[in-house]
Write an enzyme that holds these catalytic residues in place. Sequence first.
Site, short mmCIF file in Angstrom:
data_model
loop_
_atom_site.label_atom_id
_atom_site.label_comp_id
_atom_site.label_asym_id
_atom_site.label_seq_id
_atom_site.Cartn_x
_atom_site.Cartn_y
_atom_site.Cartn_z
N ASP A 33 0.86 -1.21 0.00
CA ASP A 33 0.00 0.00 0.00
C ASP A 33 0.88 1.25 0.00
OD1 ASP A 33 -2.82 0.94 2.18
OD2 ASP A 33 -2.22 1.59 0.18
N SER A 116 -2.89 -10.01 1.88
CA SER A 116 -3.02 -10.42 3.28
C SER A 116 -1.83 -11.21 3.82
CB SER A 116 -4.29 -11.27 3.51
OG SER A 116 -5.42 -10.43 3.52
#
Length: 335
Positions: A33, A116
């Site tokens: 991110d 994840s």
Amino acid sequence: MPLEIIRNDITKVNADAIVNAANPTLLGGGGVDGAIHKAAGPELLKECRTLGGCNTGQAKITKGYKLPAKYVIHTVGPVWQGGGYNEEKLLADCYRNSLALAKEYGLESIAFPLISSGAYGYPKDQALKVAISVIGDFLLKNEMTVYLVVYDKSSFRLSEKLYSSIKQYIDDRYVDEHHVKRISRHIAYNAAEDRKIAEDNIQLESFTLFESARTLEELVNQTDETFSQMLLRLIDEKGLTDAQVYNRANIDRRLFSKIRNNIDYKPSKQTVIAFAIALELNLDQTKDLLLKAGYALSRSSKFDIIVEYFIKNGNYNIFEINEALFAFDQKLLGA
Ligand code: APR
């Protein structure tokens, strides 16, 4: 090749869209991110602010700004809580919804990180399994190039059981090419006075090492059909469509039509084996198809031994085979 597993920094991948492993605020963070926001520049955050966040398993799209990719698809993976909180389904939804969004926008390529598997703590081998199975299912029915981008080898892990079972299989069979030459020289040298026995031994040595591989020239010359003709015959005999076969072979339609339209087409060894997997051929049939293209399975190739492992275990899922080949630093199956 519809599904490619590559080692890279996703911000450098020139796909139509790259996928961001975001958090529900969509206002940036660390890991992939942070890297994407840094590379895209401040306008990305500005656009993200207008999206109103994103629920776990969902996906939203923005422009790519300074990134090589035209778009960023932001998806929010589940935080791993032990496996009893619907994590697998939510993670699968991340891939499914991102692919659906890419398809809706008519994109031809998309790159995923292992969602994840970092800060969110999803066990890496299970995160990989979910990614491969959802992307694989999608590619059996859709045409798109999908990159699974592995940032560091440690984040790419096969299940321990599968990894060690393949490793054992390789150790039991792999013969280093130089080792074979050394043995042959040793036999020849020691039995110099009886060259005949030495040569028989070398023949035997090479014969057993290459199992039942009949002499290449002999069999290729015997051919009454080319590789392409044999492939098309097998597709008909198995009642499969062309699309079913090239999708299962992780081969794109363009390459397949080249093979279909040229009876003397000379494919790479990886391509031949990919079709053998797609047609679910057994080992002997695979060897015959390889011989038509002038190849043989070899004990001095880890790639060949890994493919043989999957054929002997009746696992013809090319995406899982590629996962294993990638884990052992081998070329992948498909074009
Ligand atoms: N390119 C490709 N993959 C990368 C990169 C990169 N530049 N940087 C990290 N990765 C890999 C990590 O090695 C990991 O395998 O991406 C995978 C996902 O790791 P995270 O980025 O930590 O994402 P995730 O586990 O989904 O956690 C999401 O972390 O960054 C925050 O805001 C984000 O809160 C959210 C959480």
